[in-house]
Design a protein around this motif. Structure first.
Motif, PDB file in Angstrom:
ATOM      1  N   LEU A 212      45.608  40.290 -88.164  1.00 24.77           N
ATOM      2  CA  LEU A 212      46.036  38.977 -88.658  1.00 24.77           C
ATOM      3  C   LEU A 212      46.599  38.181 -87.489  1.00 24.77           C
ATOM      4  O   LEU A 212      47.591  38.580 -86.886  1.00 24.77           O
ATOM      5  N   VAL A 213      45.969  37.047 -87.177  1.00 25.19           N
ATOM      6  CA  VAL A 213      46.447  36.181 -86.107  1.00 25.19           C
ATOM      7  C   VAL A 213      46.929  34.886 -86.743  1.00 25.19           C
ATOM      8  O   VAL A 213      46.217  34.299 -87.566  1.00 25.19           O
ATOM      9  N   GLY A 214      48.133  34.441 -86.381  1.00 25.04           N
ATOM     10  CA  GLY A 214      48.623  33.199 -86.971  1.00 25.04           C
ATOM     11  C   GLY A 214      49.965  32.803 -86.406  1.00 25.04           C
ATOM     12  O   GLY A 214      50.646  33.636 -85.807  1.00 25.04           O
ATOM     13  N   PRO A 215      50.355  31.533 -86.597  1.00 24.30           N
ATOM     14  CA  PRO A 215      51.624  31.060 -86.044  1.00 24.30           C
ATOM     15  C   PRO A 215      52.815  31.807 -86.635  1.00 24.30           C
ATOM     16  O   PRO A 215      52.703  32.386 -87.726  1.00 24.30           O
ATOM     17  N   PRO A 216      53.955  31.823 -85.944  1.00 20.90           N
ATOM     18  CA  PRO A 216      55.133  32.561 -86.432  1.00 20.90           C
ATOM     19  C   PRO A 216      55.650  31.932 -87.719  1.00 20.90           C
ATOM     20  O   PRO A 216      55.488  30.736 -87.951  1.00 20.90           O
ATOM     21  N   GLY A 217      56.235  32.756 -88.559  1.00 23.12           N
ATOM     22  CA  GLY A 217      56.910  32.243 -89.750  1.00 23.12           C
ATOM     23  C   GLY A 217      56.015  31.970 -90.939  1.00 23.12           C
ATOM     24  O   GLY A 217      56.489  31.472 -91.959  1.00 23.12           O
ATOM     25  N   VAL A 218      54.712  32.307 -90.861  1.00 20.11           N
ATOM     26  CA  VAL A 218      53.864  32.055 -92.032  1.00 20.11           C
ATOM     27  C   VAL A 218      53.896  33.225 -93.021  1.00 20.11           C
ATOM     28  O   VAL A 218      53.330  33.135 -94.100  1.00 20.11           O
ATOM     29  N   GLY A 219      54.540  34.313 -92.642  1.00 15.46           N
ATOM     30  CA  GLY A 219      54.679  35.440 -93.582  1.00 15.46           C
ATOM     31  C   GLY A 219      53.688  36.562 -93.368  1.00 15.46           C
ATOM     32  O   GLY A 219      53.419  37.324 -94.292  1.00 15.46           O
ATOM     33  N   LYS A 220      53.161  36.691 -92.145  1.00 10.59           N
ATOM     34  CA  LYS A 220      52.213  37.776 -91.865  1.00 10.59           C
ATOM     35  C   LYS A 220      52.861  39.141 -92.117  1.00 10.59           C
ATOM     36  O   LYS A 220      52.310  39.982 -92.825  1.00 10.59           O
ATOM     37  N   SER A 221      54.062  39.336 -91.541  1.00 17.76           N
ATOM     38  CA  SER A 221      54.714  40.647 -91.660  1.00 17.76           C
ATOM     39  C   SER A 221      55.090  40.952 -93.106  1.00 17.76           C
ATOM     40  O   SER A 221      54.832  42.065 -93.584  1.00 17.76           O
ATOM     41  N   SER A 222      55.662  39.965 -93.798  1.00 20.03           N
ATOM     42  CA  SER A 222      56.087  40.280 -95.167  1.00 20.03           C
ATOM     43  C   SER A 222      54.876  40.528 -96.061  1.00 20.03           C
ATOM     44  O   SER A 222      54.957  41.315 -97.003  1.00 20.03           O
ATOM     45  N   LEU A 223      53.740  39.916 -95.749  1.00 18.35           N
ATOM     46  CA  LEU A 223      52.519  40.206 -96.504  1.00 18.35           C
ATOM     47  C   LEU A 223      52.117  41.680 -96.296  1.00 18.35           C
ATOM     48  O   LEU A 223      51.826  42.390 -97.258  1.00 18.35           O
ATOM     49  N   ILE A 224      52.136  42.110 -95.052  1.00 19.13           N
ATOM     50  CA  ILE A 224      51.700  43.473 -94.750  1.00 19.13           C
ATOM     51  C   ILE A 224      52.671  44.509 -95.320  1.00 19.13           C
ATOM     52  O   ILE A 224      52.252  45.591 -95.738  1.00 19.13           O
ATOM     53  N   GLN A 225      53.959  44.135 -95.388  1.00 20.41           N
ATOM     54  CA  GLN A 225      54.945  45.064 -95.967  1.00 20.41           C
ATOM     55  C   GLN A 225      54.637  45.404 -97.431  1.00 20.41           C
ATOM     56  O   GLN A 225      55.126  46.402 -97.949  1.00 20.41           O
ATOM     57  N   THR A 226      53.827  44.586 -98.107  1.00 16.49           N
ATOM     58  CA  THR A 226      53.503  44.883 -99.515  1.00 16.49           C
ATOM     59  C   THR A 226      52.420  45.966 -99.651  1.00 16.49           C
ATOM     60  O   THR A 226      52.173  46.466-100.745  1.00 16.49           O
ATOM     61  N   MET A 227      51.791  46.331 -98.524  1.00 22.54           N
ATOM     62  CA  MET A 227      50.640  47.257 -98.610  1.00 22.54           C
ATOM     63  C   MET A 227      50.922  48.599 -99.313  1.00 22.54           C
ATOM     64  O   MET A 227      50.098  49.036-100.118  1.00 22.54           O
ATOM     65  N   PRO A 228      52.050  49.277 -99.010  1.00 23.84           N
ATOM     66  CA  PRO A 228      52.265  50.564 -99.700  1.00 23.84           C
ATOM     67  C   PRO A 228      52.258  50.424-101.219  1.00 23.84           C
ATOM     68  O   PRO A 228      51.849  51.343-101.927  1.00 23.84           O
ATOM     69  N   LYS A 229      52.685  49.274-101.732  1.00 21.33           N
ATOM     70  CA  LYS A 229      52.692  49.073-103.188  1.00 21.33           C
ATOM     71  C   LYS A 229      51.280  48.809-103.716  1.00 21.33           C
ATOM     72  O   LYS A 229      50.992  49.028-104.895  1.00 21.33           O
ATOM     73  N   LEU A 230      50.421  48.280-102.859  1.00 24.14           N
ATOM     74  CA  LEU A 230      49.069  47.923-103.295  1.00 24.14           C
ATOM     75  C   LEU A 230      48.101  49.092-103.230  1.00 24.14           C
ATOM     76  O   LEU A 230      47.142  49.164-103.988  1.00 24.14           O
ATOM     77  N   LEU A 231      48.362  50.024-102.301  1.00 22.23           N
ATOM     78  CA  LEU A 231      47.397  51.103-102.061  1.00 22.23           C
ATOM     79  C   LEU A 231      47.295  52.061-103.238  1.00 22.23           C
ATOM     80  O   LEU A 231      48.285  52.332-103.919  1.00 22.23           O
ATOM     81  N   PRO A 232      46.104  52.608-103.485  1.00 26.31           N
ATOM     82  CA  PRO A 232      45.942  53.593-104.558  1.00 26.31           C
ATOM     83  C   PRO A 232      46.719  54.867-104.237  1.00 26.31           C
ATOM     84  O   PRO A 232      46.968  55.149-103.060  1.00 26.31           O
ATOM     85  N   PRO A 233      47.115  55.642-105.263  1.00 24.03           N
ATOM     86  CA  PRO A 233      47.888  56.860-105.015  1.00 24.03           C
ATOM     87  C   PRO A 233      47.083  57.884-104.217  1.00 24.03           C
ATOM     88  O   PRO A 233      45.854  57.838-104.187  1.00 24.03           O
ATOM     89  N   THR A 234      47.776  58.800-103.582  1.00 23.85           N
ATOM     90  CA  THR A 234      47.094  59.860-102.828  1.00 23.85           C
ATOM     91  C   THR A 234      46.551  60.915-103.780  1.00 23.85           C
ATOM     92  O   THR A 234      47.044  61.072-104.894  1.00 23.85           O
TER      93      THR A 234
END
Ligand SMILES: [Zn+2]
Length: 490
Positions: A212-234
């Motif tokens: 993900l490439v983009g200007p600072p402060g658009v929420g790239k990191s907080s978007l990626i932090q949601t990944m563990p909740k989105l991923l299917p269970p092991t």
């Protein structure tokens, strides 16, 4: 002479430790060979205390305990139980000593057994060496029950082994650890460029690496932090693998929940902390993210050496650490997600004015090598000009359904191994089902866009996931077209 078995671990590789107990001529005393001095003194003390506690006194003969192989550094304390068992057998206090048993346990000063560290890696090692039954401290039994291919004989103290019929008794039925799987839910995500949300959904469903490439402060990191909740269970196997690695690294991972890990190493991280190694050869961040997500925030700030070190594991999904005597392999099957600004000031192609010259922009981007960038299936360029009123959400049900389709397609593989992003190229090509029109379209684009073979295959894999998200059996032109859109020119 009595022989009894235990094992040592070199990374994930089990090494059989043969403990030989015998009488010898000489002054009556207990002699331990094959352990470091510091441990020998403590072990002798604790073993004799534990035995005395149950009325066993060592015969006044010279008794030699030899741990082989001699050249292996054995720093673990769990050899105390097998040594004590060997002594009991030598003195005739045990009628038999079956050879399909493996023993682990360290005594406390009151003669009770202490909980065992690294239970799961040890037991998986025991299975690899062909053991069927294990005697271990009762306090570790519940955790051990996650490893289902071994019969578990938990004990609190050495006295229990001397009970008649101990080895013939049925293994104790230990209450298995119940692991829960998260139910489908609606996850709120940052109000961000919709193309980033779409790319995230594709990355999660098909286990694709994402940049993900983009200007600072658009929420790239907080978007990626949601990944563990989105991923299917092991899967249960993946869960066990994750626990094994965390245990080896002395790190905590929730045992009751079949969720996927996410690791976000800082950009100042060293090669060893990312790849693994160190004194006792421990897994690094890339293996702690096994079956989950490795997030490299501000990827342009990582040292070139560190970035180059993860290139191979990103393709091989595992890595090997070579040390003078040992070769240790750790798994590294994960979704690699990287984020960074488009340029040094951060505002190239944004609403604010970029102060960088074209040369500076080029220099900034050159910090990440072309071959590494090439390993990201999805490369997204976000803008800060998107304003939507509603706070967006993602339905995990949709992503998990697309994930399940792949699990069926690539059977007998399962978990992250059976995804469009991670399955071997040969296996993928065999089952991808890309329509002739779609192939023709991609062939034309590949020429115009000068896609290399790797890029070409990545587009096919991403297009396959897009079709899976729509529940379609065959990849169509539109899926290829969307996959092409998700590749900015870095
Ligand atoms: Zn700039």
């Amino acid at each position: 002479v009595v022989n009894i078995q235990s094992l040592s671990l070199c990374g994930l590789k089990p090494i059989l430790i043969d403990i030989e107990v015998s009488y010898s001529r000489g002054q009556p005393k207990l002699v331990l060979i094959g352990l470091p001095n510091r441990i020998i003194t403590e072990a002798k003390e604790r073993i004799s205390t534990a035995l005395q506690f149950h009325g066993v006194r060592l015969k006044s003969k010279k008794t030699v305990v030899n741990l082989a192989p001699a050249d292996l550094k054995k720093t673990e304390s769990y050899y105390e139980l097998p040594i004590a068992v060997g002594l009991l057998r030598l003195q005739g206090l045990l009628k038999e000593l079956p050879q399909d048993f493996v023993f682990f346990g360290e005594f406390s000063l009151t003669g009770e057994l202490k909980p065992l560290p690294n239970v799961i890696p040890l037991l998986r090692g025991a299975i690899k060496l062909g053991f069927k039954k294990v005697v271990l401290p009762a306090q570790s039994a519940v955790q051990a029950s996650l490893v289902t291919d071994l019969e578990i004989f938990p004990i609190r103290n050495i006295g229990q082994i001397m009970e008649p019929n101990f080895f013939n008794a049925a293994a104790k039925n230990i209450k298995f650890i119940a692991t829960t799987v998260l139910k489908p839910q609606t996850i709120s995500v940052p109000n961000i460029d919709p193309i980033a949300l779409r790319a995230l959904s594709i990355a999660v469903s098909g286990a694709h690496n994402l940049l993900l490439v983009g200007p600072p402060g658009v929420g790239k990191s907080s978007l990626i932090q949601t990944m563990p909740k989105l991923l299917p269970p092991t899967t249960p196997t993946e869960h066990l693998e994750i626990l094994t690695i965390y245990s080896l690294a002395n790190k905590f991972f929730p045992i009751h929940q079949r969720s996927r890990p996410m690791r976000s190493p800082h950009h100042s991280s060293s090669v060893v902390s990312l790849i693994g190694g160190g004194h006792n050869i421990q897994p690094g961040e890339i293996s702690l993210a096994h079956d989950g997500v490795l997030f490299l925030d501000e990827v342009t700030e990582f040292s070139r050496l560190v970035l180059d070190s993860i290139r191979e594991p990103m393709v091989e999904h595992k890595l090997t650490i070579n040390r003078s005597q040992n070769r240790v392999t750790f798994p590294a099957m994960n979704i690699v997600v990287a984020a960074c600004n488009p340029c040094r000031c951060g505002f190239h192609q944004s609403k604010q004015v970029c102060k960088c010259s074209p040369l500076q922009i080029q220099q900034y981007r050159n910090r990440v090598s072309g071959p590494l960038i090439d390993r990201f299936d999805l490369q997204i360029y976000l803008t800060d000009s998107v304003v939507t009123k509603n706070s967006p959400t993602i339905e995990t049900r949709d992503l998990h359904e697309a994930f399940l389709i792949q699990q069926t397609r690539f059977t007998p593989l399962s978990g992250m191994k059976a995804t469009n992003g991670k399955v071997s190229l040969a296996e993928f090509k065999l089952k991808a089902e890309i329509s002739p029109n779609a192939t023709k379209f991609l062939d034309e684009c590949a020429g115009k866009l000068r896609l290399n073979l790797r890029n070409y295959n990545q587009i096919c894999r991403v297009a396959r996931t897009i079709a899976d998200l729509s529940g379609l059996q065959e990849v169509q032109v539109e899926h290829i077209a969307e996959a092409l859109q998700h590749r900015c020119r870095w």
